[in-house]
Design a protein around this motif. Structure first.
Motif, PDB file in Angstrom:
ATOM      1  N   SER A   4       0.835  -1.188   0.000  1.00  0.00           N
ATOM      2  CA  SER A   4       0.000   0.000   0.000  1.00  0.00           C
ATOM      3  C   SER A   4       0.875   1.245   0.000  1.00  0.00           C
ATOM      4  O   SER A   4       2.028   1.212   0.440  1.00  0.00           O
ATOM      5  CB  SER A   4      -0.939   0.019   1.210  1.00  0.00           C
ATOM      6  N   LEU A  34      -3.806   3.606  -0.718  1.00  0.00           N
ATOM      7  CA  LEU A  34      -4.152   2.859  -1.919  1.00  0.00           C
ATOM      8  C   LEU A  34      -3.508   1.481  -1.862  1.00  0.00           C
ATOM      9  O   LEU A  34      -2.301   1.358  -1.624  1.00  0.00           O
ATOM     10  CB  LEU A  34      -3.675   3.599  -3.173  1.00  0.00           C
ATOM     11  N   GLU A  35      -4.294   0.461  -2.087  1.00  0.00           N
ATOM     12  CA  GLU A  35      -3.764  -0.900  -2.148  1.00  0.00           C
ATOM     13  C   GLU A  35      -3.124  -1.131  -3.514  1.00  0.00           C
ATOM     14  O   GLU A  35      -3.756  -0.889  -4.548  1.00  0.00           O
ATOM     15  CB  GLU A  35      -4.890  -1.911  -1.919  1.00  0.00           C
ATOM     16  N   VAL A  37      -1.991  -3.238  -6.552  1.00  0.00           N
ATOM     17  CA  VAL A  37      -2.358  -4.502  -7.187  1.00  0.00           C
ATOM     18  C   VAL A  37      -1.211  -5.020  -8.043  1.00  0.00           C
ATOM     19  O   VAL A  37      -0.869  -6.204  -8.015  1.00  0.00           O
ATOM     20  CB  VAL A  37      -3.636  -4.332  -8.042  1.00  0.00           C
ATOM     21  N   GLU A  45      -0.920  -0.118 -10.519  1.00  0.00           N
ATOM     22  CA  GLU A  45      -2.353  -0.398 -10.517  1.00  0.00           C
ATOM     23  C   GLU A  45      -2.779  -0.463  -9.059  1.00  0.00           C
ATOM     24  O   GLU A  45      -2.179  -1.183  -8.257  1.00  0.00           O
ATOM     25  CB  GLU A  45      -2.674  -1.710 -11.212  1.00  0.00           C
ATOM     26  N   CYS A  47      -6.069  -0.150  -5.929  1.00  0.00           N
ATOM     27  CA  CYS A  47      -7.472  -0.322  -5.561  1.00  0.00           C
ATOM     28  C   CYS A  47      -7.774   0.623  -4.416  1.00  0.00           C
ATOM     29  O   CYS A  47      -7.043   0.660  -3.416  1.00  0.00           O
ATOM     30  CB  CYS A  47      -7.732  -1.770  -5.156  1.00  0.00           C
ATOM     31  N   GLN A  48      -8.845   1.406  -4.551  1.00  0.00           N
ATOM     32  CA  GLN A  48      -9.232   2.362  -3.520  1.00  0.00           C
ATOM     33  C   GLN A  48     -10.144   1.729  -2.475  1.00  0.00           C
ATOM     34  O   GLN A  48     -10.596   0.591  -2.612  1.00  0.00           O
ATOM     35  CB  GLN A  48      -9.924   3.568  -4.154  1.00  0.00           C
ATOM     36  N   TRP A  49     -10.464   2.501  -1.453  1.00  0.00           N
ATOM     37  CA  TRP A  49     -11.310   2.020  -0.357  1.00  0.00           C
ATOM     38  C   TRP A  49     -12.673   1.543  -0.835  1.00  0.00           C
ATOM     39  O   TRP A  49     -13.305   0.682  -0.211  1.00  0.00           O
ATOM     40  CB  TRP A  49     -11.488   3.114   0.700  1.00  0.00           C
ATOM     41  N   GLY A  51     -13.231   0.006  -3.681  1.00  0.00           N
ATOM     42  CA  GLY A  51     -13.081  -1.084  -4.632  1.00  0.00           C
ATOM     43  C   GLY A  51     -12.757  -0.647  -6.039  1.00  0.00           C
ATOM     44  O   GLY A  51     -12.544  -1.482  -6.923  1.00  0.00           O
ATOM     45  N   TYR A  52     -12.709   0.671  -6.276  1.00  0.00           N
ATOM     46  CA  TYR A  52     -12.419   1.195  -7.612  1.00  0.00           C
ATOM     47  C   TYR A  52     -10.949   0.982  -7.946  1.00  0.00           C
ATOM     48  O   TYR A  52     -10.076   1.238  -7.116  1.00  0.00           O
ATOM     49  CB  TYR A  52     -12.740   2.694  -7.646  1.00  0.00           C
ATOM     50  N   LYS A  53     -10.662   0.520  -9.163  1.00  0.00           N
ATOM     51  CA  LYS A  53      -9.297   0.248  -9.581  1.00  0.00           C
ATOM     52  C   LYS A  53      -8.887   1.134 -10.751  1.00  0.00           C
ATOM     53  O   LYS A  53      -9.718   1.559 -11.556  1.00  0.00           O
ATOM     54  CB  LYS A  53      -9.134  -1.226  -9.988  1.00  0.00           C
TER      55      LYS A  53
END
Length: 259
Positions: A4, A34-35, A37, A45, A47-49, A51-53
């Motif tokens: 992250s 931000l996670e 990917v 790449e 993924c937001q809180w 679930g949006y990528k």
């Protein structure tokens, strides 16, 4: 690969592809985690809180984990970040909706840490005495005039669903990013125009897409929405498209706004 990262700029644009000339699909705000990917050269790449990528350039981000654990919601239209405790030299202007984690409290402000450096946020007047419903309307008024921007989630530019998501997150109600998903939220019951209360959510279909626009019921047959800019407009105003004719659903947020 780092799992992250946090946004160290006022906001970070997130794109559909790992290149700046691709579509900007959304934005992440200052201090948002931000996670990660995957990684492609200078792009991640993420993924937001919600679930949006999408893809974000590394220069927006920090992998420093020395930030604090106490949460502060930035609910002014803009909040300055300073490099000195006297709040004389601002180095960053952060938009409404950012959530920071501060390390400590000082006289008249907060200490935050980015890339192992201390910065300072001046204490501001909050709205803790307002109800959630009153806060929603206050934020609507405060953000009036913000321009439209596809994928935008800040007063520098909102799209219609980004405005909804940003305002309600500040009253602890999380929405999906896109209008097509927001209308499917099973937490909220559908109601008629006659039963709408300030703070309820109004969905529209302008182009026969099922749903393609969203706003906030303001009261007195008025809706706050972002079309060209954030504005309040009567549903009977027929200067362009008469909003009343395009309403496809109204969702009551009563249970969550009145708790």
């Amino acid at each position: 690969m780092i799992n992250s990262q946090i946004v160290k700029t006022a906001y970070a644009n997130i794109y559909s592809e790992p290149r700046f000339n691709s579509e900007m699909v959304t934005q992440a705000l200052f201090f948002e985690s931000l996670e990660v990917v995957s990684e492609q050269n200078n792009w991640l790449e993420v993924c937001q809180w919600d679930g949006y990528k999408g893809y974000v350039h590394k220069f927006y981000l920090s992998n420093d984990e020395s930030y604090g654990h106490s949460q502060l919601n930035l609910t002014c239209r803009y909040t300055d970040v300073y490099i000195d405790k006297n709040f004389e030299t601002s180095v960053l202007t952060v938009p409404f909706g950012a959530i920071v984690k501060y390390n400590d409290i000082i006289e008249n402000g907060y200490i935050i840490n980015i890339d192992s450096k201390e910065y300072y946020i001046k204490q501001f007047v909050d709205n803790r005495d307002l109800s959630k419903r009153q806060k929603v309307l206050h934020y609507c008024r405060m953000l009036m005039g913000s321009p439209y921007l596809w994928g935008g989630k800040t007063p520098f530019g909102y799209d219609c669903s980004g405005l909804i998501q940003s305002i309600y997150k500040m009253v602890e109600i999380n929405f999906s990013r896109d209008t097509s998903d927001q209308i499917q939220d099973s937490r909220f019951a559908s109601i008629s125009v006659n039963d709408a209360q300030p703070g309820d959510i109004v969905f529209f279909d302008f182009d026969n897409n099922g749903v393609d626009h969203v706003g906030i019921w303001y009261g007195d047959d008025m809706v706050v929405h972002c079309s060209g800019q954030v504005k309040v407009q009567s549903i009977h105003d027929n200067s362009s498209k008469k909003l009343l004719d395009y309403i496809v659903d109204i969702k009551s947020l009563g249970d969550l706004l009145d708790e």
